[in-house]
Scaffold this active site. Structure first.
Site, PDB file in Angstrom:
ATOM      1  N   LYS A   1       4.170   0.333  10.561  1.00 36.61           N
ATOM      2  CA  LYS A   1       4.180   1.612   9.857  1.00 36.61           C
ATOM      3  C   LYS A   1       3.773   2.748  10.785  1.00 36.61           C
ATOM      4  CE  LYS A   1       3.379   0.340   5.041  1.00 36.61           C
ATOM      5  NZ  LYS A   1       2.381   0.289   3.950  1.00 36.61           N
TER       6      LYS A   1
ATOM      7  N   GLU B   1       0.879  -1.165   0.000  1.00 38.74           N
ATOM      8  CA  GLU B   1       0.000   0.000   0.000  1.00 38.74           C
ATOM      9  C   GLU B   1       0.916   1.215   0.000  1.00 38.74           C
ATOM     10  OE1 GLU B   1      -2.202   0.916   3.544  1.00 38.74           O
ATOM     11  OE2 GLU B   1      -3.547   2.273   2.480  1.00 38.74           O
TER      12      GLU B   1
ATOM     13  N   ARG C   1       5.611 -12.881   9.409  1.00 38.21           N
ATOM     14  CA  ARG C   1       6.323 -11.654   9.074  1.00 38.21           C
ATOM     15  C   ARG C   1       7.623 -11.604   9.861  1.00 38.21           C
ATOM     16  NH1 ARG C   1       2.236  -7.599  10.386  1.00 38.21           N
ATOM     17  NH2 ARG C   1       3.390  -6.512   8.771  1.00 38.21           N
TER      18      ARG C   1
END
Length: 563
Positions: A271, A36, A261
RNA sequence: UGGCCCGUGGUGUAAUUGGCAACACACCUGGUUUUGGUCCAGGCAUUCCAAGUUCGAGUCUUGGCGGGCCAGCCA
């Protein structure tokens, strides 16, 4: 001879892919990396990028770059540019397969209409808060919205008006009609579209409704013919929904596979937290070399090869992993050791006057550029009566295991001479300001004719020839191994390392580095790897410390200190 | 008395159809060395627990325990 080689073991993703290929479920492999564009890429993304691109390469397929741009309120073109630059720098190429979820908005809309027609989606007038209340909780089932059984025609009309901008933000949503009592909350009539009157960085103002992730992602995968949609563990619960939409539409059905992850010790990866570090000025920006972002690592001097080796090295599994930053640094050193020219630089200078060396004489001494690479050749380094050595390389009252310079002790100056400390000069408050030494003229190059040995070899820089430089020493951004593991109601910021950056302005480097361009990498002998920072202007070089050399003495000091 | 996923050294990853727990990092010993770097040699685990199946279990079964994720009109 083709005897039983211990075949390299396949991770579970590759095992699944080979199985699919063998069964004929897919003719080939097409993967994708779907960022994104609302922030910069970090090492966690690097793991995903390496996985998806190498998977494609390994099985003769391709990997698409697709921007998941379904939320215009947070996405920006500058992030798209930065992301592309980072992926390229890492060494991967999407060969023109650059896509945007926003390119599929029209198709997505048509498919939504199709679901409405099939009685599988409806427009809901409930407010955000009401929807939340109707959703139920983790342990109690949800309740159907009063609008759930709205007639198809009415849904179609309302949805059209949503698109046409007839309603305000939040007034209505389009929902899939699945199961309000499902134990999987994602299946409790998930929202497909919300009204968002915002300007999209690519589609401008043509849309006033935008698809949600769950509605956009799988369909985008299908449109692109993705075979294996590899994502992280938190989407595991979304897979039933991913599959539901694809089946309801009866379109190409990619297989979603979830892996763990990457977490790195002593840093944060979310983020949100990275954004806060930047916005609250705990760091100088997204590419501040202390950040775990790709752009920061590039600026810091981490070679892309090292990041790739690291990403491959950590493996692919489903268990949550926190990899030590030491492993990343190992790969960085491993690569830099072979590629970086050696140079001598003194970070914290201590002046040394060699009393029996002639005042105006200068020696040019041969020095090896890289002992790991003979083709790197040699260079000449100037030597004179006054030089600088590292403050840490002298102790007036040395402990047992310290075998560098001390009063009365003889050491070697690398590539130069054997010198013996004869005197220590101090200022009024007792600080050491200068050392007096004598040298052995017969030891030019570093060896004495009588074959006597010294225990240490020090780096040095001629006072007359050395270049002033600024050196930025970086340490871990957080003192806590897992900054997110905050006790009680503490703040994750509390473990920000106050010593994560140490700027030294009085470093002195040998003259051969004069004019080095930003990005140029060196090993400062006995200290670490450094690269020229883009902040460098004019004459004063600015170096980033990429990573220190392994330091046995530091370990000894630490041990003795704790004992 | 929600659902899904995961438990192998300090860390990460391995272990053909059940068959001597392997590799890397970190750490520790020692050797080489004009970088206390590199390199070389060696050391460092009764596989979360319990019971069961078996000649034999990290791998299979059952039951515990522990950890992660999910209640955005974020992705």
């Amino acid at each position: 001879m083709t005897t039983a080689e211990p075949r390299p073991s396949l991770d579970f993703v590759r095992t699944a892919i080979e199985d699919d290929l063998k069964q004929g479920r897919f003719p080939g492999v097409v993967t994708r990396f779907p960022p994104e564009p609302n922030g910069y890429l970090h090492v966690g993304h690097a793991k995903s990028i390496c996985l998806n691109f190498t998977l494609a390469a390994q099985y003769g397929g391709k990997c698409h770059l697709r921007f998941d741009d379904t939320n215009p309120t947070r996405e920006e073109q500058r992030y798209i540019d930065a992301i592309k630059e980072d992926i390229r720098w890492l060494g991967f190429n999407w060969d023109g397969n650059e896509f945007y979820a926003s390119d599929y908005f029209e198709q997505l809309y048509a498919w939504a209409v199709q679901l409405i027609d099939a009685g599988l989606a409806y427009v809901d007038d409930l407010s955000l808060e009401e929807i939340r209340q109707h959703r139920g909780t983790l342990t109690t089932p949800g309740r159907p919205s009063p609008h759930r059984d709205r007639p198809v025609e009415e849904n179609l009309d309302l949805f059209r008006k949503m698109r046409d901008g007839a309603y305000e933000n939040g007034a209505r949503v389009l929902r899939a009609k699945i199961d309000m009592a499902s134990p999987n909350i994602n299946l409790r009539d998930p929202v497909m579209y919300r009204i968002l009157k915002a300007k999209h960085h690519r589609t401008g103002e043509t849309w006033s409704i935008y698809p949600m992730y769950d509605w956009a992602h799988g369909q985008s995968d299908a449109l692109e013919g993705i075979t294996h949609s590899v994502c992280t563990l938190e989407f595991e619960d979304h897979r039933p929904l991913y599959d539901w939409f694809i089946r309801a539409l009866a379109i190409h059905h990619p297989r979603q596979i979830e892996f763990a992850r990457l977490n790195l010790s002593h840093t944060v990866m979310s983020k949100r937290k990275l954004l806060e570090l930047v916005n609250e000025n705990h760091v100088a920006g997204w590419d501040d070399p202390r950040m775990p972002t790709i752009s920061a690592m590039r600026r810091r001097g981490y070679p892309p090869e090292a990041i790739r080796a690291f990403a491959e090295g950590v493996g692919v599994t489903k268990r949550q992993q926190t990899v030590s930053i030491a492993l990343l640094e190992h790969h960085v050193r491993e690569h830099l050791n072979k590629s970086s020219p050696r140079v001598m630089g003194v970070i914290k200078p201590l002046k040394v006057v060699i009393e029996n060396y002639p005042e105006d004489q200068t020696d040019e001494l041969d020095a090896v550029n890289n002992p790991e690479d003979e083709s790197a050749g040699t260079r000449q380094v100037p030597f004179g009566r006054e030089i600088y050595i590292e403050q840490d390389d002298f102790m007036e009252d040395p402990p047992r295991k310290f075998f560098r310079l001390a009063p009365g002790r003889e050491v070697r100056l690398r590539y130069a001479y054997l010198v013996t400390c004869t005197d220590v000069v101090k200022d009024a408050s007792g600080n050491i300001t200068e050392l007096r030494c004598t040298y052995d003229p017969e030891s030019r190059g570093g060896n004495a004719p009588d074959g006597r040995k010294v225990k240490a070899t020090l780096h040095w820089v001629s006072a007359k020839h050395g270049l002033g430089a600024e050196v930025r020493e970086y340490n871990a951004l957080f003192t806590r191994e897992d900054p997110g593991d905050v006790p009680e109601d503490g703040d994750w910021r509390e473990s920000i390392n106050p010593e994560s950056l140490n700027v030294v302005r009085q470093a002195i480097i040998e003259p051969s580095v004069r004019g080095a361009a930003p990005g140029t990498q060196y090993q400062f002998e006995r200290i670490g790897y450094f690269c020229v920072d883009p902040d460098t202007t004019g004459d004063t070089l600015i170096f980033n410390r990429t990573v220190t050399l392994r330091d046995a003495w530091a370990n000894i000091k630490k041990r003795e200190g704790n004992a």
